[in-house]
Structures are given as structure tokens and as C-alpha cells.
Design a protein around this motif. Structure first.
Motif, PDB file in Angstrom:
ATOM      1  N   ARG A 128       9.512  32.332  15.454  1.00  0.00           N
ATOM      2  CA  ARG A 128      10.739  32.801  15.030  1.00  0.00           C
ATOM      3  C   ARG A 128      10.643  33.822  13.899  1.00  0.00           C
ATOM      4  O   ARG A 128       9.626  33.582  12.968  1.00  0.00           O
ATOM      5  CB  ARG A 128      11.591  31.710  14.543  1.00  0.00           C
ATOM      6  N   GLU A 129      11.314  34.902  13.915  1.00  0.00           N
ATOM      7  CA  GLU A 129      11.193  35.920  12.815  1.00  0.00           C
ATOM      8  C   GLU A 129      11.552  35.125  11.554  1.00  0.00           C
ATOM      9  O   GLU A 129      12.357  34.510  11.257  1.00  0.00           O
ATOM     10  CB  GLU A 129      12.371  36.878  13.069  1.00  0.00           C
ATOM     11  N   ASN A 145       6.730  30.150  21.000  1.00  0.00           N
ATOM     12  CA  ASN A 145       7.752  31.127  20.399  1.00  0.00           C
ATOM     13  C   ASN A 145       7.388  31.374  19.023  1.00  0.00           C
ATOM     14  O   ASN A 145       7.416  30.012  18.543  1.00  0.00           O
ATOM     15  CB  ASN A 145       9.007  31.022  20.780  1.00  0.00           C
ATOM     16  N   THR A 176       6.541  36.736   8.805  1.00  0.00           N
ATOM     17  CA  THR A 176       6.501  35.715   9.614  1.00  0.00           C
ATOM     18  C   THR A 176       5.057  35.436   9.863  1.00  0.00           C
ATOM     19  O   THR A 176       4.075  36.215   9.988  1.00  0.00           O
ATOM     20  CB  THR A 176       6.885  36.351  11.046  1.00  0.00           C
ATOM     21  N   GLU A 208       7.858  25.303   9.713  1.00  0.00           N
ATOM     22  CA  GLU A 208       9.187  24.808  10.233  1.00  0.00           C
ATOM     23  C   GLU A 208       9.239  24.391  11.792  1.00  0.00           C
ATOM     24  O   GLU A 208       9.995  23.584  11.868  1.00  0.00           O
ATOM     25  CB  GLU A 208      10.336  25.928  10.084  1.00  0.00           C
ATOM     26  N   HIS A 209       7.925  24.597  12.284  1.00  0.00           N
ATOM     27  CA  HIS A 209       7.797  24.387  13.626  1.00  0.00           C
ATOM     28  C   HIS A 209       6.470  24.461  13.941  1.00  0.00           C
ATOM     29  O   HIS A 209       5.516  25.016  13.520  1.00  0.00           O
ATOM     30  CB  HIS A 209       8.696  25.580  14.684  1.00  0.00           C
ATOM     31  N   SER A 215       6.417  36.043  21.216  1.00  0.00           N
ATOM     32  CA  SER A 215       6.325  34.926  22.272  1.00  0.00           C
ATOM     33  C   SER A 215       5.314  35.147  23.339  1.00  0.00           C
ATOM     34  O   SER A 215       4.907  36.293  23.587  1.00  0.00           O
ATOM     35  CB  SER A 215       7.779  35.113  23.348  1.00  0.00           C
ATOM     36  N   GLY A 262       9.867  32.948   9.990  1.00  0.00           N
ATOM     37  CA  GLY A 262       9.384  31.453  10.118  1.00  0.00           C
ATOM     38  C   GLY A 262       7.899  31.422  10.022  1.00  0.00           C
ATOM     39  O   GLY A 262       7.173  32.361  10.011  1.00  0.00           O
ATOM     40  N   SER A 295       9.903  20.458  15.960  1.00  0.00           N
ATOM     41  CA  SER A 295      10.038  20.757  14.397  1.00  0.00           C
ATOM     42  C   SER A 295       8.855  19.832  13.797  1.00  0.00           C
ATOM     43  O   SER A 295       8.532  18.911  14.008  1.00  0.00           O
ATOM     44  CB  SER A 295      11.566  20.351  14.152  1.00  0.00           C
ATOM     45  N   THR A 297       4.991  29.179  11.906  1.00  0.00           N
ATOM     46  CA  THR A 297       4.783  28.256  13.051  1.00  0.00           C
ATOM     47  C   THR A 297       3.564  27.913  12.848  1.00  0.00           C
ATOM     48  O   THR A 297       2.579  28.712  12.624  1.00  0.00           O
ATOM     49  CB  THR A 297       5.134  29.143  14.513  1.00  0.00           C
TER      50      THR A 297
END
Length: 264
Positions: A26-27, A24, A193, A209-210, A3, A29, A224, A31
Motif C-alpha cells: 500500500r502507498e 500488494n 513506502t 501494518e501488513h 503489486s 505504508g 494485518s 509491508t
């Protein structure tokens, strides 16, 4: 897992580049961070990897945390040992070393020779072409092979998080799809990640995903990947499509209208 909390970055003590950036990752994922040239995307990655000081930059406000621990005051090699590795834009290989020697250089934090050998075998499994070119000097590899090599070299450090900076730059579309497919494989099979900086928004939003959109050192949009793909401003500014789906020239897009700041 990772983060950035309201960080500001200043170069040479006077040039404000990042202005209160928060995001942020995510573990497990993927981004993505989107934005035009000069928006501050690469500086954001360097704020995470600790490389700002080498360019007379520093995080002057806010914090970068990994697994709940602050890391923005750590040296770059300490950040690598914690499991965060950056893959730079521009395929920076060691040109006079062979493919395999480049991979060995990436394993500099590995004290166990067995683990290093296992790491090399794993890279060749994901990138068979590198195995075929293991004895070739990296400077003689194609652009796509060099991009595979720098990702493979980063894998040699057994990272938890990979910071990928413009992996599609200068590559043919078929190679880009192949490399992005391997990134997806690494994410799914190795639970890697990924924080991806990419100007090819259409492709980045397909595997992520984000996403976050950055403009002039600020995050101006978050959501998203599916919501961002459907956002009219993203379609117009980054994908070159009007609201009715027609292709539009980037020269016709005068500004980013920011209809919504937050998307779910």
C-alpha cells in the motif's frame, strides 16, 4: 502502489524459485515479508528492482506493477528513475569512498546539484552520526553506521518505495531499534513506502501494518500485522512462543502448520 501478480522466477532457465507469488504494497505504508533463509524473500525484492538478470534469473510468468504500470521488463536504472530503490542485505558500501562520497554516488540520477546538496542535508538530519563521519572512509564505519549509510544512500535517489533487505542483520539490538525507528520516521514524515524483508519477525511486525509469510517460494500466510502477531503458528515458528506464551526452542518446531491462510 506496488503489486506482484502471480509471478514465477526461474534461475539459469531451470531452477524455479518463486512459484506464483502475489502481494500488494500500500502507498505510504510499511509491508513486511517474513520467512526462513532460502524462502525466496530476496529474490522477490530483485524481481521488483529488476536485478534478476544480473544473476541469470528472470520473471517467466505473472507481472510486477508500480502505479498501474508494468515494470518487470524494465532495466534496473529505469526502475530507480521511477522511484523504487533496493537496499541490499549485508551493508554494501563503497569501502574506499568517504561517507559523503557514498551519498553522492546514490544521487547519480539527480541532475540538479542543489537537490543533491539538499538530499545530503536531509540524510544527515535523519542520521546525525553520518554527518559526524562524513569524511571517514566507509570501510572504517561500524556495522550500524554502514547500515545507516546504505539507507541514506538510497534516500539520495528520492524514492517513493524502498525495498529493505534484512536491515537488522548482524547488528546489536540497540542499533536495530534505532534504525527501525528512523525507518518509521521516514515512513511518517517523508511518506516513504517500505517493503521490508526481515527475519526478526517480532520487530518487523511492530513497525509494519501488513505482512506476508513466505515458504519455499510461495506466500503461505497474509494478514494485518496485529493479526499475524496473534497467530499461533507465527508465535510458535517465528517468535518461539507456545500458545500459552512460554518460550520454545526453534529446534522443537518441526513444521509450519498453516492453521489459516488468510487473516484480516
Amino acid at each position: 502502489m506496488l503489486s506482484l501478480n502471480n509471478i514465477e522466477v526461474i534461475y539459469d532457465g531451470v531452477i524455479l524459485v518463486l512459484k506464483g507469488v502475489s502481494l500488494n504494497v500500500r502507498e505510504g505504508g510499511i509491508t513486511t515479508l517474513l520467512g526462513a533463509n532460502g524462502a525466496g524473500k530476496t529474490t522477490t525484492l530483485k524481481a521488483v528492482s529488476g536485478l534478476l538478470r544480473s544473476e541469470r534469473g528472470e520473471v517467466t510468468k505473472g507481472s510486477v506493477e508500480f502505479g498501474g504500470t508494468r515494470i518487470d521488463r524494465l532495466a534496473p536504472h529505469d526502475i530507480v528513475r521511477r522511484g523504487i530503490v533496493q537496499v541490499f542485505e549485508g551493508r554494501r558500501v563503497f569501502e574506499h569512498l568517504t561517507t559523503e562520497e557514498n551519498l553522492i554516488a546514490g544521487a547519480h540520477i539527480q541532475a540538479d546539484r542543489r537537490r543533491m546538496a539538499e538530499g545530503i542535508a536531509r540524510v544527515y538530519e535523519y542520521f546525525p552520526r553520518l554527518g559526524e563521519r562524513r569524511a571517514v572512509q566507509a570501510g572504517y564505519l561500524s556495522g550500524g553506521e554502514q547500515q545507516m549509510l546504505v539507507i541514506g544512500r538510497a534516500l539520495m535517489a528520492s524514492p517513493h518505495v524502498m525495498l529493505l533487505d534484512e536491515p537488522s542483520l548482524g547488528l546489536a539490538p540497540m542499533l536495530v531499534e534505532e534504525i527501525f525507528g528512523i525507518v518509521q520516521q521516514l515512513n511518517r514524515q517523508e511518506k516513504l513506502t517500505v517493503l521490508l524483508v526481515e527475519q526478526n519477525a517480532a520487530l518487523a511486525l511492530t513497525i509494519a501494518e501488513h505482512g506476508y509469510v513466505m515458504e519455499n517460494g510461495r506466500i503461505v500466510l497474509e494478514g494485518s500485522a496485529s493479526a499475524l502477531r496473534g497467530n499461533a503458528d507465527i508465535k510458535e515458528f517465528y517468535l518461539g512462543l507456545t500458545e500459552v506464551g512460554a518460550r520454545k526452542s526453534y529446534r522443537d518446531v518441526k513444521h509450519y502448520k498453516r492453521r489459516k491462510r488468510w487473516l484480516s
